[in-house]
Design an enzyme around this catalytic site. Structure first.
Site: not given
Length: 383
Positions: A55, A76, A152, A210, A234, A239, A256, A259-260
């Protein structure tokens, strides 16, 4: 930069150096060249057939025009860094990896609550953005018996749909919206000063989608006035050059990496290899799904439940992943002499291996039936 050669169809693949298992998934195709994704240039693509990114790389006309690149894969879930319209107009195939790290982000949410000593039982949840990540979180919460309110605008038929104001007034507010800058439902600065004021005292705000979905300056001002609610960030606006002032005021911060997990990153690599093979009519490598399982299984661990008060589950979660360690590393980097932007990227590049809950087992003797059922929902099996 590093380069490796393999017998294959003679393609040149330029890839972000932080994408795992490149050799296993792409080594049969030709030449692999790795670069830092943040500083990738057009000159580095002048003879490349394939570009693989995460990303942090902006993929657009200025990067690709005049190069022979014919496929772009982002390992990603997001696409806000890809100019997909320009690529499609110019005959360049592209793919992201939607959902690859959704489980990792959901586990991050529960582990941050454990680290903050916030029990989710009996708490109401608000979810902003209910795609792969938010939708999986919603599913887990339903299975745990927790109430959800979801905002949403792309999914108005969601059974938990509610106005944004109602979602932000829940006990635990989780932000998982993608960054959309135009169209009917832009999300840039969707959460501004007036929305932050709607978060109730004593609530928890977790932002793991994001960074620019939240107006970070407005959040800083809100926290400077009074820390009415706990904040977990996060993702950050600007960034990698994040606001150290804001970092000082949040309860938990991370670079960030929600999701790692190893599982999520390897799944992203696999999804892109499958998409590339389909786009260019290439053969799939044998046992394409085995790499993730093999690497993760090698690190399987056995956990013993630690009973502390009424929250043994929280202790188990923190044994598997403790976000306070990420928070400590980020704060230490902010105090160092290294520029924040470089430190932020370094922490992502050097991120330690993190396995998802399914690779652990907990001894069940000290756990009650309900606790075992809750752990099963979260993905941790009990022996």
């Amino acid at each position: 930069m590093s380069e490796s050669h393999a017998q294959g169809v003679g393609l040149k693949i330029v890839a972000d150096e932080n994408i795992p298992a490149l050799e296993q998934y792409f080594g049969d195709l030709g030449t692999l060249v790795r670069y830092p994704g943040r500083t990738l240039t057009r000159e580095q693509l002048i003879d490349a057939d394939i570009l693989l990114v995460r990303s942090v790389t902006r993929v657009n006309q200025s990067l690709l025009e005049g190069t022979p690149v014919r496929f772009v894969g982002s390992c990603t879930i997001g696409t806000d860094h890809l100019d997909t319209d320009w690529m499609e107009r110019n005959g360049i195939y592209w793919s992201a990896a939607p959902g690859c790290n959704a489980n990792s982000v959901v586990e991050y949410v529960f582990c941050t609550l454990a680290a903050l000593e916030v029990d989710w039982r009996g708490r109401s949840f608000g979810i902003v953005g209910c795609g792969n990540v938010g939708g999986l979180l919603q599913k887990r919460l339903h299975a745990l018996g927790a109430s959800c309110a979801v905002y949403d605008p792309w999914l108005p038929d969601n059974p938990d749909f509610a106005p944004l104001e109602q979602v932000l007034s829940q006990d635990i507010v989780c932000l998982h919206a993608p960054l959309v800058k135009d169209g009917p439902f832009p999300s840039l600065h969707m959460i501004g000063a007036e929305h932050l004021a709607q978060i109730r005292d004593g609530a928890v705000l977790i932002s793991a989608g994001r960074g620019a979905v939240v107006d970070n300056r407005a959040l800083l001002q809100e926290l400077q006035r009074a820390k009415r609610f706990k904040t977990v960030l996060d993702v950050w606006e600007g960034e990698p050059g994040i606001s150290t002032e804001l970092l000082e005021l949040v309860d938990l911060g991370s670079p960030h990496i929600a999701g790692y997990s190893l599982d999520g990153k390897l799944t992203g690599t696999r999804i892109i290899r499958e998409a590339l093979s389909n786009a260019l009519d290439l053969a799939q490598p044998e046992n394409i799904g085995a790499t993730c399982d093999t690497q993760a299984e090698a690190s399987r661990r056995q956990l013993e439940p630690v009973i502390s008060g009424a929250a043994p589950i929280a202790n188990l979660l923190l044994q598997m992943y403790d976000p306070r360690e990420d928070d400590a590393r980020l704060r230490e980097a902010a105090r160092g002499i290294e520029p924040m932007a470089k430190a932020f990227d370094r922490l992502r590049r050097e991120y330690p291996e993190r396995l998802e809950f399914s690779h652990y087992r907990a001894a069940a003797q000290a756990l009650g039936k309900k606790e075992r059922e809750e752990l099963a929902v979260l993905g941790l099996m009990c022996d």
